[in-house]
Enzyme design. Structure first.
Site, PDB file in Angstrom:
ATOM      1  N   CYS A 189      -5.759  12.774  13.339  1.00 42.21           N
ATOM      2  CA  CYS A 189      -5.977  11.567  12.753  1.00 42.21           C
ATOM      3  C   CYS A 189      -5.897  10.789  14.076  1.00 42.21           C
ATOM      4  CB  CYS A 189      -4.883  11.099  11.509  1.00 42.21           C
ATOM      5  SG  CYS A 189      -3.826   9.822  12.168  1.00 42.21           S
ATOM      6  N   ARG A 233      -0.045  14.315  13.611  1.00 43.95           N
ATOM      7  CA  ARG A 233       0.481  14.087  12.083  1.00 43.95           C
ATOM      8  C   ARG A 233       0.723  15.373  11.408  1.00 43.95           C
ATOM      9  NH1 ARG A 233      -1.482   8.312   9.851  1.00 43.95           N
ATOM     10  NH2 ARG A 233       0.859   8.468   8.883  1.00 43.95           N
ATOM     11  N   ILE A 239       7.194   7.141  17.320  1.00 44.50           N
ATOM     12  CA  ILE A 239       6.988   7.690  16.092  1.00 44.50           C
ATOM     13  C   ILE A 239       5.628   8.595  16.272  1.00 44.50           C
ATOM     14  CG2 ILE A 239       6.515   7.619  13.767  1.00 44.50           C
ATOM     15  CD1 ILE A 239       9.287   6.621  14.399  1.00 44.50           C
ATOM     16  N   LEU A 283       6.449  20.184   7.432  1.00 52.89           N
ATOM     17  CA  LEU A 283       7.737  19.735   6.773  1.00 52.89           C
ATOM     18  C   LEU A 283       7.850  19.626   5.453  1.00 52.89           C
ATOM     19  CD1 LEU A 283       9.151  17.267   9.320  1.00 52.89           C
ATOM     20  CD2 LEU A 283       9.525  19.675   9.371  1.00 52.89           C
ATOM     21  N   ARG A 332      -8.946  -0.571   4.558  1.00 52.15           N
ATOM     22  CA  ARG A 332      -8.056   0.507   3.845  1.00 52.15           C
ATOM     23  C   ARG A 332      -6.479  -0.161   3.551  1.00 52.15           C
ATOM     24  NH1 ARG A 332      -6.360   4.719   7.759  1.00 52.15           N
ATOM     25  NH2 ARG A 332      -5.097   4.818   5.947  1.00 52.15           N
ATOM     26  N   VAL A 337       1.901  18.281   8.482  1.00 48.68           N
ATOM     27  CA  VAL A 337       2.472  18.404   7.137  1.00 48.68           C
ATOM     28  C   VAL A 337       3.784  19.570   6.971  1.00 48.68           C
ATOM     29  CG1 VAL A 337       0.898  16.770   6.131  1.00 48.68           C
ATOM     30  CG2 VAL A 337       0.621  19.247   6.121  1.00 48.68           C
ATOM     31  N   LYS A 383       0.789  -1.260  -0.103  1.00 52.62           N
ATOM     32  CA  LYS A 383       0.017  -0.006  -0.088  1.00 52.62           C
ATOM     33  C   LYS A 383       0.874   1.320   0.088  1.00 52.62           C
ATOM     34  CE  LYS A 383      -2.140   1.491   4.107  1.00 52.62           C
ATOM     35  NZ  LYS A 383      -1.418   2.910   4.330  1.00 52.62           N
ATOM     36  N   ASN A 384       1.906   1.220   0.842  1.00 54.03           N
ATOM     37  CA  ASN A 384       2.531   2.435   1.149  1.00 54.03           C
ATOM     38  C   ASN A 384       3.560   2.912  -0.068  1.00 54.03           C
ATOM     39  OD1 ASN A 384       1.196   3.168   3.205  1.00 54.03           O
ATOM     40  ND2 ASN A 384       2.842   2.625   4.745  1.00 54.03           N
ATOM     41  N   ASP A 415       4.126   0.361  12.324  1.00 52.06           N
ATOM     42  CA  ASP A 415       3.256  -0.208  11.490  1.00 52.06           C
ATOM     43  C   ASP A 415       3.022  -1.745  11.937  1.00 52.06           C
ATOM     44  OD1 ASP A 415       2.299   2.163  10.493  1.00 52.06           O
ATOM     45  OD2 ASP A 415       2.882   1.664   8.335  1.00 52.06           O
TER      46      ASP A 415
END
Ligand code: UD1
Length: 419
Positions: free
Chosen positions: A117, A122, A328, A126, A398, A124, A22-23, A306
């Site tokens: 989330c 999380r 993380i 950066l 997902r 964005v 997926k990633n 994950d």
């Protein structure tokens, strides 16, 4: 409301095929926006996140076709809008990946902020900072990132914190930038290299992926290309965990052990007999009980966040005590509250969870809160006494292709209630 029902206690035995990552597939799909030529992709997993990305690309004008061999063919010759709307972005953070390619090729993008989330804030920031360093003018207005750049210029951007999709966005933005972009403290995940391989197959000039410094030299145009998506290392690790908790054995095909070293090491410490080949991994517990393992999540090549929920589930019934540190994401222990409902003995203090293995988990109604938490609950349910009902299971779709089918292939007693 979709629910999964799992009757635990069955030893899982058999073989299954692992899907594409997926990633990897998500940034590669977003990268299709960079080219006006045909792109052919194989091993793209059929997942909700993938169909969300395809819907987003189609809304912008990308042609999406599955051919007779189920290869995915994309063509972004005519783009009619540079907007990624809130309705789509809110369901999938990875939608932010269209920002870099749109800005690189068209000099314009309007992407909704992903917002909060379940697993943490999380941000964005950066992604935005990196693009600004390349000369983009970016305003955040009414919940949207409004980005413009007559031209992007190569720049040195050092990520103060390692970000996977951040690295990918800057890498894609740099494809058409004038000059050389040097990405410092880049993420080293295998999915970054898969994206780099794909971009190179289109004619981009990229070096250093897989290390913490990636160098992209801007090019003027790209060509037609075909690419096979990497196997999913997290899906692989999840099935290893599902089988290990039942004391079973499995052969996973179409996968690679190369990108799972930190995880395989932990399985071995937990008592699993693991063998690997070029494109397969086998695990055999020889009907033994698991041993508790300590771990700390870190960016690749460390132990992946994950896989944290899945190992947390293993530790609930393992022999001994374990310390699990999440470095993380700040809110990624939501599965623990649900595991408590099944009789797990886990205490959380700050970013650390401590478990003491119990002889048996007991079935209970539980709630999935995010993708990997769902995987953790499924693993726990496979070892629990009785029938566990997992609510809000849409999260699992997902990121896991045909999960019930694959688990049934191994002998699991699992069904979906879609009422
Ligand atoms: C990606 C993966 C996700 C995985 C995560 C960490 C995809 C589509 N998703 O998510 O499955 O769990 O990597 O391995 O590939 N951060 C900032 N500012 C930013 C960007 C990130 O502070 O602009 C922080 C995040 O809040 C987090 C950390 O950096 O604490 C790492 O996040 P990041 O690597 O960006 O995760 P994603 O790319 O979203």
């Amino acid at each position: 409301m979709h629910k999964l029902k799992i009757t635990g206690g069955k030893r899982l035995i058999g073989e299954i095929k692992i899907s594409g990552a997926k990633n990897s597939a998500l940034p590669i799909l977003a990268a299709s926006l960079l080219s006006s030529k045909n792109i052919t992709l194989t091993n793209v997993p059929q997942l909700k996140d993938i169909s969300t990305m395809l819907t987003l690309l189609q809304s912008m004008g990308v042609e999406v076709i599955f051919d007779e061999k189920m290869r995915l063919i994309l063509n972004a010759k005519e783009i009619k809008t540079f907007i990624a709307p809130y309705d789509l972005v809110k369901t999938m953070r990875a939608s932010i990946l269209v920002l870099g390619p749109l800005l690189s090729r068209f000099g314009e993008a309007e992407v909704s902020l992903p917002g909060g989330c379940a697993i943490g804030a999380r941000p964005v920031n950066l992604h935005i900072e990196g693009l600004r360093a390349m000369g983009a003018d970016i305003q955040v207005k009414n919940g949207y990132i409004m980005a413009n750049a007559k031209k992007l210029y190569g720049a040195d951007y050092y990520f103060p914190e390692i970000s996977v999709t951040g690295t990918e966005n800057i890498m894609m933005a740099a494809v058409f930038a004038e000059g050389k972009t040097v990405i410092g403290n880049a993420a080293k995940e295998p999915e970054i290299s898969d994206l780099a391989d794909f971009l190179r197959s289109m004619g981009a000039e990229i070096e250093g992926d897989g290390t913490d410094e990636i160098i992209v030299s801007g090019v003027k145009k790209l060509q037609e290309s075909s690419h096979e998506v990497l196997p999913d290392r997290i899906e692989t690790g999840t099935y290893l965990a599902a089988v290990a908790i039942t004391g079973g054995r499995v052969l996973l095909k179409n996968t690679s052990s190369k990108f799972l070293e930190s995880v395989i090491e932990k399985f071995k410490l937990a008592g699993a007999d693991i063998q690997t080949g070029n494109d397969w991994i086998s695990l055999d517990m020889h009907e033994k009980k698991l041993k508790a393992v300590n771990f700390e999540t870190t960016p690749y090549p460390g132990f992946p966040t994950d896989m944290q929920a899945q190992f947390c589930a293993l530790n609930t019934v393992a022999d001994g005590e374990a310390e699990m540190r999440e470095t993380i994401f700040e809110n990624r222990f939501q599965h623990v509250v649900e595991l408590h409902r099944m009789g797990a003995n886990i205490n959380i203090k700050g970013n650390t969870a401590r478990s003491v293995g119990v002889p048996k988990l007991k079935a209970a109604p539980v709630m999935a809160t995010d993708l990997r938490a769902s995987a953790g609950l499924i693993i726990a349910a496979l070892a629990a006494d009785g029938e566990t009902v997992i609510d809000r299971i849409y999260h699992i779709d997902r990121g896991y292709e045909r999960i019930e089918e694959k688990l049934k292939q191994l002998g699991a007693i699992i069904s979906r209630d879609s009422s």
